[in-house]
Design a protein around this motif. Structure first.
Motif, PDB file in Angstrom:
ATOM      1  N   ILE A  23      46.519  46.950  37.127  1.00 51.63           N
ATOM      2  CA  ILE A  23      45.624  47.522  38.128  1.00 51.63           C
ATOM      3  C   ILE A  23      44.789  46.450  38.805  1.00 51.63           C
ATOM      4  CG2 ILE A  23      45.536  49.764  36.968  1.00 51.63           C
ATOM      5  CD1 ILE A  23      42.788  48.999  35.857  1.00 51.63           C
ATOM      6  N   SER A  24      45.222  45.179  38.651  1.00 50.01           N
ATOM      7  CA  SER A  24      44.566  44.054  39.321  1.00 50.01           C
ATOM      8  C   SER A  24      43.073  43.984  39.031  1.00 50.01           C
ATOM      9  CB  SER A  24      44.797  44.109  40.839  1.00 50.01           C
ATOM     10  OG  SER A  24      46.153  43.887  41.147  1.00 50.01           O
ATOM     11  N   CYS A  25      42.703  44.212  37.783  1.00 45.04           N
ATOM     12  CA  CYS A  25      41.291  44.115  37.427  1.00 45.04           C
ATOM     13  C   CYS A  25      40.860  42.663  37.275  1.00 45.04           C
ATOM     14  CB  CYS A  25      41.007  44.878  36.144  1.00 45.04           C
ATOM     15  SG  CYS A  25      41.740  44.114  34.685  1.00 45.04           S
ATOM     16  N   THR A  28      47.559  34.195  37.522  1.00 41.66           N
ATOM     17  CA  THR A  28      46.989  34.299  38.854  1.00 41.66           C
ATOM     18  C   THR A  28      47.184  35.713  39.378  1.00 41.66           C
ATOM     19  OG1 THR A  28      47.069  33.445  41.128  1.00 41.66           O
ATOM     20  CG2 THR A  28      49.160  33.629  39.974  1.00 41.66           C
ATOM     21  N   ALA A  29      46.294  36.108  40.299  1.00 43.90           N
ATOM     22  CA  ALA A  29      46.530  37.324  41.060  1.00 43.90           C
ATOM     23  C   ALA A  29      47.593  36.974  42.091  1.00 43.90           C
ATOM     24  CB  ALA A  29      45.243  37.764  41.750  1.00 43.90           C
ATOM     25  N   THR A  30      48.395  37.937  42.461  1.00 47.56           N
ATOM     26  CA  THR A  30      49.421  37.687  43.479  1.00 47.56           C
ATOM     27  C   THR A  30      49.366  38.770  44.542  1.00 47.56           C
ATOM     28  OG1 THR A  30      51.066  39.048  42.356  1.00 47.56           O
ATOM     29  CG2 THR A  30      51.019  36.719  41.765  1.00 47.56           C
ATOM     30  N   GLY A  31      50.003  38.505  45.651  1.00 50.05           N
ATOM     31  CA  GLY A  31      50.131  39.493  46.705  1.00 50.05           C
ATOM     32  C   GLY A  31      48.809  39.900  47.324  1.00 50.05           C
ATOM     33  N   ARG A  32      48.837  40.986  48.044  1.00 53.59           N
ATOM     34  CA  ARG A  32      47.667  41.441  48.777  1.00 53.59           C
ATOM     35  C   ARG A  32      47.678  42.949  48.802  1.00 53.59           C
ATOM     36  NH1 ARG A  32      47.477  38.562  54.422  1.00 53.59           N
ATOM     37  NH2 ARG A  32      48.044  40.578  55.295  1.00 53.59           N
ATOM     38  N   GLY A  33      46.486  43.553  48.946  1.00 55.60           N
ATOM     39  CA  GLY A  33      46.419  44.999  49.103  1.00 55.60           C
ATOM     40  C   GLY A  33      47.062  45.746  47.955  1.00 55.60           C
ATOM     41  N   PHE A  34      47.769  46.791  48.273  1.00 56.34           N
ATOM     42  CA  PHE A  34      48.385  47.649  47.264  1.00 56.34           C
ATOM     43  C   PHE A  34      49.430  46.897  46.470  1.00 56.34           C
ATOM     44  CE2 PHE A  34      49.065  51.739  45.459  1.00 56.34           C
ATOM     45  CZ  PHE A  34      50.412  51.836  45.164  1.00 56.34           C
ATOM     46  N   GLU A  35      50.028  45.879  47.066  1.00 56.56           N
ATOM     47  CA  GLU A  35      51.056  45.101  46.374  1.00 56.56           C
ATOM     48  C   GLU A  35      50.457  44.076  45.417  1.00 56.56           C
ATOM     49  OE1 GLU A  35      53.999  46.211  46.923  1.00 56.56           O
ATOM     50  OE2 GLU A  35      53.264  47.477  48.550  1.00 56.56           O
ATOM     51  N   ALA A  36      49.137  44.006  45.330  1.00 55.25           N
ATOM     52  CA  ALA A  36      48.516  43.008  44.448  1.00 55.25           C
ATOM     53  C   ALA A  36      48.956  43.239  43.011  1.00 55.25           C
ATOM     54  CB  ALA A  36      46.997  43.086  44.552  1.00 55.25           C
ATOM     55  N   ALA A  51      50.711  37.326  37.900  1.00 52.60           N
ATOM     56  CA  ALA A  51      51.903  36.597  37.454  1.00 52.60           C
ATOM     57  C   ALA A  51      51.459  35.429  36.603  1.00 52.60           C
ATOM     58  CB  ALA A  51      52.699  36.091  38.652  1.00 52.60           C
TER      59      ALA A  51
END
Lengths: 211, 689, 551
Positions: free
Chosen positions: A142-144, A161-169, A172
């Motif tokens: 949930i990208s917390c 690391t966090a990846t992507g952006r928005g809903f695709e976050a 990895a």
């Protein structure tokens, strides 16, 4: 040291304390998802909103510093409505209900959030079981940011690391080739802090699948 | 699911762990949030590498050797055999023909029981533990300079230090949780000075990295002291009020200018000066060291030189200014504290001390020898000489970990009787006459003492497998059968006895230890000691002692035939002999030892990354995979000893510390060449044969 | 922002290491995409850990779409939408035989989406390599590979004496150095009540004061040239036509705050901005107006111009600072504020381009004169506004506060072209409220617009004509919002996606569920992206409920 009021009760807090610290000192529950006391506060989930006298909007408890005389209302209706709405959104992005013992499930239950009413996209299933100890199920992320911060601020391996952006976050390890190919030292701090079981011990995962 | 809070049995950090057991098996382990050393964190060994506890390889029954083979036997048979042999040997050759070896993995109570068995039941002081081969020089040096054999502060001093000097230690590999603490401190502004022939990971986060030739540590430290004195960075007040002997050191330092140090160590003078200033000018600073200091011929002297360095700038006895030798094993500090040493009782009180010996005689009800016993190296020599006839070893695989494997094998072979008390068969049990199945750390209760002198509680999460028993029970039973009843119902009663007989641990008890433990000395009222020496040193007169010890060359050096210097050490994923970690999924992460070699040396020797090479020293030869790395200094190679098939310690000779016999694992001259028919120095067109 | 990563970056910056983002952009420029080898190299050279570099490489638009030898970027911003819907996108895609984000198998041509090119006056716009073409026939020209640089209209000022639409002359800095000390300069800017022009309206003087008072061995000025609002090209004009004014403003900020270095972050979607700023900086250095010892005084100040990499939220100040340091452009919780802890952990002032361009006048002529520029308003200074292609005379105009929106639309921009009528106007950017034609008499001013659920924002005035369905506008805005969400905070990350799905699905929109979502966004979002998205939706709900297709 300063004195603030939480739900009508005065508490003394140290310099640098946040509203969340004050609430806990007063023994009051404030829901959190992206917070881990071993890490600096992140302010991503917005579930810890509390009412603050004089503020038109509720404020996030984990990132708002205490100042002398502040009056905090932990169960302010707007704050709890938003917290519930956010948790409902989070449940809606997962392909399955989180396991009962996860932090997410417990927060949802305590806030009284049931089945999410949102149809729509969910995270795609992507299970990474390459590592001998750590399992990563991207679809439950949930990208917390807690795992990334654990690896940064506690272990100092900087393997996540966090990846992507928005809903695709999502998250990895290393160059997204799994924990083992990254700078991961398998300390398990990420699995320890993950509130949904997206990162978990393989042993426990196998066990729960067997159950 | 039942959860038990215990202390990790891997390294000297002493993480507090929550062990979750289900149906007699460990399901998982998580770090305890309130662990003083780990604060909710731990490493892959403490957290995940517990699978060995349930490995099918676990010894589940006693074994007795018959016709050359170890065969399962009953406890009664095994114990009878042991007692019969020990009594026979004692009768024929005297108690000094028998020696015991206590495990630094074992609890304080295990080790205390072992030394009591050896002293009271057998009647000799031939008892030692594995600190002999790692930090015995630290113990010697710190006692000489300051008085007490332990870190002068706590891990939290790292958080408060402006500067930290790391000499011969690689914490992110060997003490991961402390390594993480140091890294975070460095990122917050603590300036690190790393000194090592390898560019350790922490060097990437530090201010200065110095790469001295292996074996030249003393010159480095003397050089730093020289600059500090020359440039007026000494704390005159501290020296005058708290120390003695500075004049002798001051004189010695005259001959240690940076230019001379550069000759010996290879460190450019300007870099040495910068490091000295960084340390000297800081208001607070910690000194950390490891086996890269101690496992040397003059390791015990370097420790004293480090004490000199700290005293010169007053960086001892204050928050943020501590000397922190990073003890390796989970209880290597404790095993020595408990007197499992040939020359001391608990808290390092000499066996010759009448008062101390008398106090133990009174408690144990038997007369005790006042004569120092044998150290481990002396035990091996005595075995080969035919003077030592029997050994009782628990929890130590000397045939894999001790230097000069050929010599160790010969010694074990020479014994008439060898008892090994272990959790797995290993290189040493190949020589054993009787093997007893014992308990792992998750199966016992008692205490460990970590590298910051902290007694911490150990609780059993699961029972030992099969017929295995706890070490504490076994030692007590053997002692009973040898005629000396120790009379303890549980390890906690042993702890009470320890406290009763040891003023420095006087206030220690299970209740008082609670969840956070206590750092000795612990007063009778339970007050403990996070920081030592804030007012006085623990020596006669209360002053710290300056030692004037000049640099002397190490016991081995590269030459025409052996052109590279081998340093041995460890990696994160395995622990020492790998006894525990090789039986976990850690093997999936690292499944072999390898030789680290610098690209320049590799090129010169025609060695490619991944090639198998032969490594030959003055005493032995092994074959191993080579890996090219920029992190090792040219002229040096590095390897580990985690896998028995590598037999790394075949290469290590007899050179050891002059005061403590700690082997010089860190300076071994070797010849390295690719494993192929074509010898690298043979010209291509020379005639065959 | 991770303090540890910022510290690692600071240490490497001290030895002149490039940022990871710079290195990844170089890789794309060199071979059209980012490979793992590029990431490993970027990590080695920048000091940023490999995983963090991977994260950066998955965040920015410029690093994501693979590039062929010919890279075509079609704008899907609101002005282009207002002009052509999605027809230009579909026709180009069909004509080139590529999906958005796809590169042809032979590597010759690639197609990507971009928002926004700043050619809103001539929508639709397409960037063909480095050439931006726009207006009638652009699609045909793209398909015929015959694109040419589109002309840009001149800007104009309605003021008696233009303040912002003229080249800078450095008069403010000269006077400040000669007659004012830093404290006096700061007091003047505070007295002038210069409100931020980027959208938040925060007083610039207060921000400068915080930074001046904050402890720190080094301080920085950052000019926010990441004008990502579709429909807005005001900062583009300033950076390209009056770069001296911008640089002068930065130097004044540096003088007042005690900073010796400034960064301009200009968007990569404006390929002409960085060269213009760098040329102006070079000229300024040659004349002793930048560099060591400005105008022969003890004051040192110089600037570095950095190009962004394609992310709307990087316009938010903490995300901007992350981008400058080469990190993912995500928003950070405040406190700490940039004035306390910004670039490399040091006190930093982040000001919008137009805000900075206002300060030379204050320094040269004083606070009182500045306050009188808008006689019909309490708000001090003037405002640049810009109009979209639907209008007859689209361009950037300098206007006084207090003018009505109707005057802006009809008198300044000449009404809609081709006899079309205004259906609604969105003011200030995609997060601005939408005024129906009936409410155009609202004054263009902070309070007046706020009272009707709108905002001054960055000053764009974007008209929708009768052809445009408001449901499509809602869907378009939510697509933009969801796509640009940085992904950190939950209400925005998930909520905007759900809101878009609600409208894009085609069926009736559940109003109650939508209201709950809007509340969560307004009250819960970490930054103005999420909390601002409800504003235009609320306008539509109030003024065009039938068109939205509510359940």
């Amino acid at each position: 040291m300063s004195t603030v009021t939480v739900d009508g009760v005065e508490v003394e807090v140290d310099a640098g304390a946040t509203l969340l610290d004050a609430a806990r000192a007063a023994g009051r529950w404030v829901p959190t998802l992206c917070f881990d006391e071993r890490q600096t506060p992140f302010g991503a989930c917005r579930v810890c909103l509390v009412g603050l006298a004089g503020s038109p909007k509720p404020v996030p408890a984990c990132t708002t510093p205490c100042r002398e005389g502040m009056e905090i209302e932990t169960e302010q209706p707007a704050a709890r409505r938003v917290a519930g709405a956010v948790v409902e959104l989070v449940l809606s992005e997962l392909p399955e209900r989180p396991a009962a013992e996860t932090e997410l499930a417990r927060v949802a239950e305590r806030l009284g959030v049931g089945e999410p009413r949102w149809p729509g996209a969910v995270h795609e299933g992507e299970e990474d079981l390459r590592h001998p100890y750590l399992a990563l199920r991207h679809e439950l992320c949930i990208s917390c940011g807690r795992c990334v911060r654990a690896c940064d601020e506690v272990q100092g391996a900087f393997a996540l690391t966090a990846t992507g952006r928005g809903f695709e976050a999502n998250i990895a390890a290393g160059l997204d080739a799994g924990f083992e190919d990254s700078s991961c030292v398998a300390c398990g701090a990420c699995a320890d802090t993950c509130p949904t079981g997206a990162i978990t011990e393989i042993g426990l995962l196998v066990q729960s699948k067997a159950d | 699911m039942a959860t038990v809070t215990t202390t990790c049995g891997y390294c000297g950090v002493g993480c507090r762990l929550e062990a979750h057991a289900d149906g007699g098996r460990i399901a998982s382990i998580s770090p305890a949030l309130d662990g003083p050393a780990n604060e909710g964190h731990t490493c892959l060994k403490g957290r995940f590498a517990h699978g060995f506890t349930h490995s099918p390889d676990r010894l589940r029954t006693p074994l007795i050797r018959e016709d050359g083979e170890l065969r399962p036997a009953s406890w009664e048979q095994a114990l009878e055999r042991i007692v019969a042999e020990l009594e026979r040997i004692k009768g024929e050759h005297g108690p000094d023909a028998i020696a015991g070896l206590a495990s630094s993995r074992g609890t304080n109570e295990d080790c205390y029981a072992m030394q009591r068995l050896v002293r009271a039941a057998v009647g000799t002081n031939n008892i030692d533990n594995c600190s002999r081969v790692c930090h015995s020089p630290t113990s010697f040096g710190l006692r000489k300079s300051f008085g007490l054999s332990g870190a002068t502060g706590s891990f939290t001093d790292i958080d408060r230090a402006e500067v930290a000097l790391l000499l011969g230690v690689n914490p992110t590999q060997g003490h991961p949780v402390v390594g993480a603490r140091i890294k975070q401190a460095a990122l917050r502004g603590c300036k690190l000075i790393t000194i090592d022939p390898r560019r350790i990971e922490l060097a990437d986060y530090g201010a200065i990295h110095l790469a001295p030739r292996a074996g030249t540590n003393a010159a480095v430290v003397l050089g730093l002291c020289h600059v500090i004195r020359r440039d007026g960075l000494v704390d005159e007040e501290f020296i005058a009020a708290r120390t003695e002997g500075y004049e002798t050191v001051a004189e010695l330092l005259e001959s240690c200018p940076p230019s001379a140090v550069e000759e010996i160590t290879g460190i450019p003078a300007a870099e040495l000066e910068a490091a000295a200033h960084l340390y000297g000018e800081a208001a607070s600073g910690c000194l950390l060291w490891g086996l890269g200091v101690t496992e040397h011929k003059y390791g015990s002297e370097v420790v004293q030189l480090l004490c000199n360095l700290a005293m010169m700038t007053g960086k001892v006895g204050k928050p943020g200014s501590a000397l922190l030798p990073l003890r390796g094993q989970n209880n290597v500090q404790g095993s020595s504290d408990m007197g499992a040493l040939p020359d001391t009782y608990t808290s390092y009180r000499p066996v010759e001390d009448e008062e101390v010996a008398a106090s133990f005689e009174a408690e144990w009800g038997v007369p005790l020898s006042r004569r120092k016993g044998l150290t481990i190296p002396q035990m091996f020599d005595a075995a080969i000489a035919g003077e030592l006839k029997a050994m009782y070893i628990f929890g130590e695989d000397v045939a894999q970990t001790d230097p000069d494997t050929a010599h160790v094998a010969a010694a074990l072979e020479s014994l008439e009787f060898l008892v090994c008390q272990e959790i797995f068969e290993n290189e040493t049990t190949r020589f054993a006459d009787v093997v007893l199945p014992a308990s792992a750390f998750l199966e016992k209760e008692g205490t460990f003492t970590n590298a910051e002198r902290r007694f911490q509680v150990v609780e059993a999460a699961v029972p030992p497998p099969g017929e295995a028993r706890t070490d504490f029970e076994i030692i007590g039973e053997i002692s009973r059968r040898l005629g000396h009843e120790m009379g303890w119902e549980s390890p906690w009663e042993a702890l009470d006895e320890i406290a009763r007989l040891t003023p420095q641990y006087g206030g220690v008890s299970r209740e008082r230890l609670g969840r956070r433990g206590l750092q000795w000395p612990v007063r009778a009222d339970g007050t403990d000691s996070p920081t030592l020496y804030d007012a006085y040193f623990d020596r006669p007169g209360g002053r710290g002692h300056f030692a004037a010890l000049p640099y002397k060359a190490p016991g081995d050096a590269a030459d025409e035939e052996f052109q590279l210097v081998l340093v041995t050490g460890r990696v994160l994923q395995h622990y020492n002999a790998g006894t525990m970690t090789r039986r976990t999924a850690n093997v999936d992460l690292v499944d072999r030892d390898w030789l680290e070699i610098h690209p320049d040396d590799a090129a010169r020797l025609w060695i490619g990354d991944g090639d198998r090479v032969s490594v030959r020293s003055r005493v032995g030869r092994i074959e191993i995979e080579a890996r090219v790395s920029e992190r090792i200094e040219p002229g040096h190679v590095f390897t580990t000893f985690h896998f028995p098939e590598t037999r790394t310690n075949l290469l290590v000779g007899q050179s050891s510390d002059v005061n403590t016999s700690c082997p010089e694992y860190k300076v071994i001259a070797v010849d390295v060449r690719p494993l192929s028919e074509q010898r690298s120095f043979e010209p291509a067109l020379s005639p065959a044969g | 922002m991770s303090q540890n990563l910022v510290e690692l970056i600071r240490r490497h910056h001290a030895v002149q290491a490039p940022t990871a983002l710079e290195l990844l952009k170089e890789a794309v420029a060199d071979h059209g995409e980012v490979t793992d080898a590029d990431r490993v190299r970027a990590a080695e050279l920048s000091g940023l850990p490999e995983a963090a570099v991977y994260g950066v490489s998955t965040f920015y638009d410029d690093l994501l779409a693979p590039r062929g030898r010919r890279h075509v970027r079609v704008c899907t911003g609101t002005a282009c939408f207002a002009a052509a819907g999605e027809t230009h996108v579909e026709r180009i895609g069909a004509g080139l035989g590529l999906e958005l984000g796809e590169r042809g198998a032979d590597g010759a041509v690639s197609l990507a989406e971009t928002v926004c090119l700043g050619f809103c006056h001539s929508s639709p716009a397409v960037r063909d390599g480095e050439v931006v073409d726009a207006g009638a026939g652009v699609v045909d020209r793209v398909l015929a590979a015959a694109t040419r640089a589109a002309p840009e209209p001149e800007w104009e000022s309605l003021l008696a004496e233009p303040v912002l639409t003229r080249p800078g002359e450095w008069a403010g800095l000269r006077r400040a150095l000669a007659e004012l000390d830093p404290e006096a300069l700061l007091a003047e800017v505070e007295a002038a009540a210069v409100r931020g022009r980027g959208g938040a309206g925060f007083p610039a003087g207060t921000k400068w004061r915080f930074a001046r008072d904050a402890p720190g061995e080094e301080k920085f000025i950052v000019a926010n040239g990441d004008e990502g609002d579709p429909g807005s090209y005001i900062d583009k004009y300033l950076m390209e036509r009056s770069p001296e004014l911008v640089l002068e403003g930065m130097a004044l900020a540096g003088l007042a705050v005690g900073a010796e270095h400034g960064f301009v972050l200009c968007r990569s979607e404006y390929p002409l901005s960085k060269p213009a700023l760098e040329a102006a900086a070079a000229r300024a250095r040659a004349e002793g107006l930048l560099g060591e010892g400005v105008l022969g005084t003890e004051f040192d100040f110089d600037v570095t111009v950095i190009e962004g990499a394609g992310s709307y939220v990087v316009g938010e100040e903490t995300a901007l600072l992350a981008c400058i340091q080469g990190l993912r452009g995500t928003v950070s919780a405040r406190p700490p504020f940039p004035a306390e802890r910004g670039v490399h952990g040091m006190p930093t002032v982040v000001n919008n381009i137009e805000t900075l361009a206002n300060t030379p006048f204050v320094a040269a002529r004083g606070a009182a004169a500045y306050r009188e520029l808008s006689p019909d308003s309490e708000t001090a200074g003037s405002k640049l506004v810009c109009f979209n292609e639907r209008f007859a005379r689209p361009s950037v105009y300098e206007v006084p506060f207090g003018i009505t929106v109707r005057e802006l639309c009809q008198e300044v921009a000449g009404g809609l072209r081709d006899g079309a009528t205004i259906k609604a106007v969105q003011i200030g950017g995609p997060l601005g409220g939408i005024l129906p034609a009936s409410m155009l008499d609202t004054r263009f001013d902070f309070d007046a617009l706020a009272a009707v659920g709108c905002m001054v924002g960055h000053g764009s005035v974007l008209a929708f004509d009768e052809r445009t369905s408001m449901r499509e506008v809602a869907t378009h805005l939510l697509h933009f919002g969801a796509d640009e969400s940085c992904g950190k905070c939950f209400p925005c990350r998930i909520g905007l996606r759900r809101a878009h799905e609600e409208f894009a699905a085609g069926g009736p929109v559940d109003r109650e569920r939508l209201e709950q979502l809007l509340e969560a966004l307004e009250l819960g979002s970490l930054c103005a992206h999420g909390s601002g998205m409800p504003a235009p939706l609320r306008s539509l709900l109030e003024h065009f409920p039938e068109e939205l297709g509510l359940a």
